[in-house]
Design a protein around this motif. Structure first.
Motif, short mmCIF file in Angstrom:
data_model
loop_
_atom_site.label_atom_id
_atom_site.label_comp_id
_atom_site.label_asym_id
_atom_site.label_seq_id
_atom_site.Cartn_x
_atom_site.Cartn_y
_atom_site.Cartn_z
N ALA A 122 0.79 -1.07 0.06
CA ALA A 122 -0.03 0.03 -0.12
C ALA A 122 0.89 1.17 0.20
CB ALA A 122 -0.90 -0.05 1.16
N TRP A 123 1.76 1.26 0.80
CA TRP A 123 2.94 2.24 0.92
C TRP A 123 3.63 2.42 -0.49
CZ3 TRP A 123 3.77 6.49 3.44
CH2 TRP A 123 3.02 6.99 4.66
N LEU A 124 4.10 1.50 -1.10
CA LEU A 124 4.71 1.42 -2.39
C LEU A 124 3.85 1.98 -3.72
CD1 LEU A 124 7.48 0.63 -3.35
CD2 LEU A 124 6.58 -1.62 -4.11
N SER A 125 2.47 1.97 -3.45
CA SER A 125 1.94 2.34 -4.25
C SER A 125 1.42 3.88 -4.01
CB SER A 125 0.61 1.56 -4.67
OG SER A 125 0.89 0.47 -5.25
N ALA A 126 1.39 4.14 -2.48
CA ALA A 126 1.00 5.58 -2.15
C ALA A 126 2.07 6.77 -2.40
CB ALA A 126 0.54 5.29 -0.72
N VAL A 127 3.14 6.19 -2.22
CA VAL A 127 4.16 7.14 -2.43
C VAL A 127 4.34 8.06 -3.99
CG1 VAL A 127 6.74 7.58 -2.60
CG2 VAL A 127 5.86 6.22 -0.75
N PRO A 128 4.07 7.16 -4.92
CA PRO A 128 3.75 8.03 -6.24
C PRO A 128 2.55 9.02 -6.23
CG PRO A 128 4.34 5.57 -6.78
CD PRO A 128 4.14 5.84 -5.30
N VAL A 129 1.69 8.40 -5.63
CA VAL A 129 0.43 9.48 -5.70
C VAL A 129 0.64 10.63 -4.60
CG1 VAL A 129 -1.88 9.61 -4.62
CG2 VAL A 129 -1.22 7.55 -5.68
N LEU A 170 11.89 2.03 0.00
CA LEU A 170 10.57 0.90 0.31
C LEU A 170 10.89 -0.06 -0.64
CD1 LEU A 170 7.69 3.41 0.73
CD2 LEU A 170 8.59 1.86 2.60
N LEU A 171 11.31 0.11 -1.84
CA LEU A 171 11.32 -0.86 -3.00
C LEU A 171 12.26 -2.04 -2.69
CD1 LEU A 171 9.98 -1.92 -5.70
CD2 LEU A 171 11.54 -0.45 -7.02
N ASP A 172 13.35 -1.36 -2.02
CA ASP A 172 14.74 -2.08 -2.10
C ASP A 172 14.83 -2.49 -0.48
OD1 ASP A 172 15.12 -2.13 -4.63
OD2 ASP A 172 16.39 -0.02 -4.76
N GLY A 173 14.48 -1.58 0.31
CA GLY A 173 14.70 -1.90 1.66
C GLY A 173 14.21 -2.93 2.39
N LYS A 174 14.99 -3.66 3.18
CA LYS A 174 14.69 -4.81 3.92
C LYS A 174 14.42 -4.65 5.47
CE LYS A 174 17.07 -7.78 0.58
NZ LYS A 174 17.89 -8.94 0.04
N ILE A 355 7.11 -0.11 -10.38
CA ILE A 355 6.68 -1.16 -9.38
C ILE A 355 6.79 -2.57 -10.12
CG2 ILE A 355 4.91 -2.00 -7.84
CD1 ILE A 355 4.01 0.93 -7.66
N PRO A 356 7.36 -3.60 -9.49
CA PRO A 356 7.49 -4.96 -9.99
C PRO A 356 6.28 -5.65 -10.01
CG PRO A 356 9.14 -4.65 -8.67
CD PRO A 356 8.23 -3.33 -8.41
N GLU A 357 5.47 -6.48 -11.22
CA GLU A 357 4.27 -6.83 -11.27
C GLU A 357 4.16 -7.64 -9.96
OE1 GLU A 357 2.03 -6.80 -13.29
OE2 GLU A 357 3.27 -5.26 -14.54
N SER A 358 4.99 -8.31 -9.36
CA SER A 358 4.72 -9.11 -7.98
C SER A 358 4.20 -8.21 -6.68
CB SER A 358 5.85 -9.86 -7.59
OG SER A 358 7.11 -8.84 -7.37
N GLN A 359 4.66 -6.62 -6.96
CA GLN A 359 4.14 -5.84 -5.62
C GLN A 359 3.20 -4.80 -6.16
OE1 GLN A 359 7.77 -4.74 -3.36
NE2 GLN A 359 9.09 -5.65 -4.76
N LYS A 360 2.61 -4.97 -7.19
CA LYS A 360 1.38 -3.98 -7.63
C LYS A 360 0.28 -4.53 -6.98
CE LYS A 360 3.15 -2.43 -12.18
NZ LYS A 360 3.04 -2.26 -13.65
N ILE A 361 -0.70 -3.74 -6.78
CA ILE A 361 -2.00 -4.01 -6.38
C ILE A 361 -3.07 -4.64 -7.38
CG2 ILE A 361 -3.94 -3.02 -5.20
CD1 ILE A 361 -2.12 -1.04 -3.68
N ALA A 362 -3.10 -5.73 -7.36
CA ALA A 362 -3.82 -6.32 -8.63
C ALA A 362 -5.15 -5.94 -8.99
CB ALA A 362 -3.76 -7.86 -8.35
N ASN A 363 -5.95 -5.41 -7.89
CA ASN A 363 -7.33 -5.12 -8.01
C ASN A 363 -7.31 -3.54 -8.08
OD1 ASN A 363 -6.45 -5.01 -5.48
ND2 ASN A 363 -8.62 -5.38 -4.60
N LEU A 364 -6.33 -2.86 -8.29
CA LEU A 364 -6.52 -1.48 -8.55
C LEU A 364 -7.15 -1.04 -9.74
CD1 LEU A 364 -5.81 1.47 -7.52
CD2 LEU A 364 -3.81 1.31 -8.73
N PRO A 365 -8.32 -0.47 -10.07
CA PRO A 365 -8.88 -0.27 -11.28
C PRO A 365 -7.95 0.30 -12.25
CG PRO A 365 -10.45 0.03 -9.46
CD PRO A 365 -9.10 0.08 -8.79
N GLY A 366 -7.80 -0.17 -13.59
CA GLY A 366 -7.01 0.36 -14.42
C GLY A 366 -7.68 1.78 -14.95
N GLY A 367 -6.86 2.94 -15.28
CA GLY A 367 -7.28 4.09 -15.49
C GLY A 367 -7.48 4.93 -14.36
#
Length: 432
Positions: A122-129, A170-174, A355-367
């Motif tokens: 959620a944070w990974l997708s929220a930062v670009p927003v 967030l993307l690279d940090g462990k 964002i890699p496909e494995s870390q994308k929010i799959a059900n986020l509506p396109g558009g």
């Protein structure tokens, strides 16, 4: 498709963008809105005759990254690090950092509670927003007063930089939040030091190289530095911004005798030529990015109720903190124009594409993302229409005395502080 048709189309896009750019000064509608709209119309027209632009998905990240480099460089080349600017710089940094944190948290809540994403995704997708797009904000800010224009340039550029840092951490940090924060601070310090070193090298090159072609290789070198910095895990936007700031404030270097001896009397003329070339290159790259972005947008993706619901919620997340932020950090009395100058655009799209496909929010509506960009650009249009070209209430009271003297409708002449006057002849600056 015939090569002549391709050449005709490319040149026509550039000329139309130029017309939009000129028209934006008079109608005060950001040209980015017109460019995206043109891309959508081009897609409709090409679909009707069975044509398509190949590799758009591959072209967008490359063109967008180059545009981001040029936009941050152009913005930094317009900023003066004189003592009277320190206050506005500090406020802009605070506004960008706190705004990124608040908006990011609100957007992460939308993704977590609304779409069921785990907190890290959620944070990974929220930062670009949460990142304000300097690619949209800086060109639109030319219609504001000098004081507000400087704030927009600083805030949007710093928002880009901090957003990219946080995103890749967030993307690279462990580790946890503390590790991520320390990693980002260390990145900023190292990147600033590297940026200073390369800025000195570029300063020497501008003073020494007399070849007919010299500025394009310099811009290519800056882009190469950005890519190298990214590969080494640094903060490449910091490198670019530091280089631009030092080149436009060489009086800081010339306090050291070695650099004073290096200085060429014609440096300011050469720097002005470098600024003009950077502006021209930014215009071209920005044009094709937003046209291709519009081309990639399918109107069918924008008619879903869910798309409008989540785009609307994310838009509220972006603009809900703005009144408090500009009241706290904007400075002056009439601050409402700054509320509208928080568009999303190039950097938001770029980070989402990363964002890699494995870390994308799959059900986020396109558009959803595209609609968010368009809606924020339309709100920016409202702000420009209401407050552009002298419509800013109490502008004179909110502006410091030096900014009042420098205020001009088109070009702004930079005025150094008294201690800088003896050591530097400032070139005429262009609009941020």
């Amino acid at each position: 498709m015939d090569n002549n048709i391709i050449l005709l189309a490319l040149t026509l896009v550039v000329l139309i963008s130029y017309v939009f750019d000129l028209g934006a000064k008079h109608v005060r509608i950001p040209s980015v809105v017109l460019l995206i709209g043109s891309g959508i119309l081009i897609r409709i027209g090409m679909d009707s005759v069975g044509w398509e632009i190949p590799l758009v998905g591959n072209l967008l990240p490359v063109i967008g990254t180059m545009g981001l480099i040029l936009i941050v460089l152009e913005g930094a080349l317009d900023l003066s690090l004189t003592r009277d600017k320190m206050g506005i710089m500090g406020r802009a940094v605070a506004s960008a950092a706190i705004g990124l944190a608040i908006t990011g948290f609100l957007a992460a809540c939308v993704f977590h509670y609304g779409l069921g994403a785990e907190w890290r995704m959620a944070w990974l997708s929220a930062v670009p927003v949460a990142v304000i797009s300097s690619a949209v904000a800086i060109p639109a800010a030319r219609n504001l007063s000098p004081k507000f224009r400087e704030f927009v340039v600083y805030e949007s550029s710093i928002s880009d930089i901090l957003g990219v840092l946080l995103f890749y951490a967030l993307l690279d940090g462990k580790g946890g939040f503390g590790f991520t924060a320390l990693f980002s601070i260390g990145n900023i310090i190292v990147s600033t030091a590297v940026g200073v070193i390369f800025a000195v090298a570029l300063y020497w090159l501008i003073n020494r190289i007399e070849a007919h072609v010299r500025f394009v290789p310099m811009i290519a070198g800056i882009a190469m530095l950005y890519a190298g910095g990214k590969l080494m895990g640094l903060a490449p936007l910091i490198l670019v911004m530091v280089m631009g700031l030092i080149l436009n404030n060489t009086f800081l270097l010339r306090r050291i005798p070695m650099f004073e001896r290096m200085h060429d009397p014609e440096f300011n003329v050469e720097l002005d030529a470098f600024k003009h070339l950077t502006a021209e290159a930014t215009f071209i790259v920005r044009t094709f990015f937003f046209v291709l972005l519009g081309y990639q947008t399918l109107l069918s993706d924008l008619v879903s109720f869910e798309v409008w619901l989540y785009a609307g919620l994310l838009l509220i997340c972006c603009f809900l903190p703005r009144p408090l932020l500009v009241r706290s950090f904007g400075g002056g009395k009439s601050l409402e124009p700054l509320v509208w100058f928080a568009p999303r655009g190039l950097i938001t799209i770029l980070l989402f594409l990363t964002i890699p496909e494995s870390q994308k929010i799959a059900n986020l509506p396109g558009g959803t993302l595209m609609l968010l960009v368009l809606m924020s650009a339309l709100l920016l249009t409202v702000g420009v229409l209401r407050y552009g070209d002298g419509k800013i209430i109490e502008q004179a009271e909110a502006m410091p005395s030096q900014a009042k003297a420098a205020a001009k409708p088109e070009r702004v002449e930079s005025e150094p502080t008294p201690e800088a006057t003896e050591s530097q002849d400032k070139p005429a600056g262009k609009e941020a």
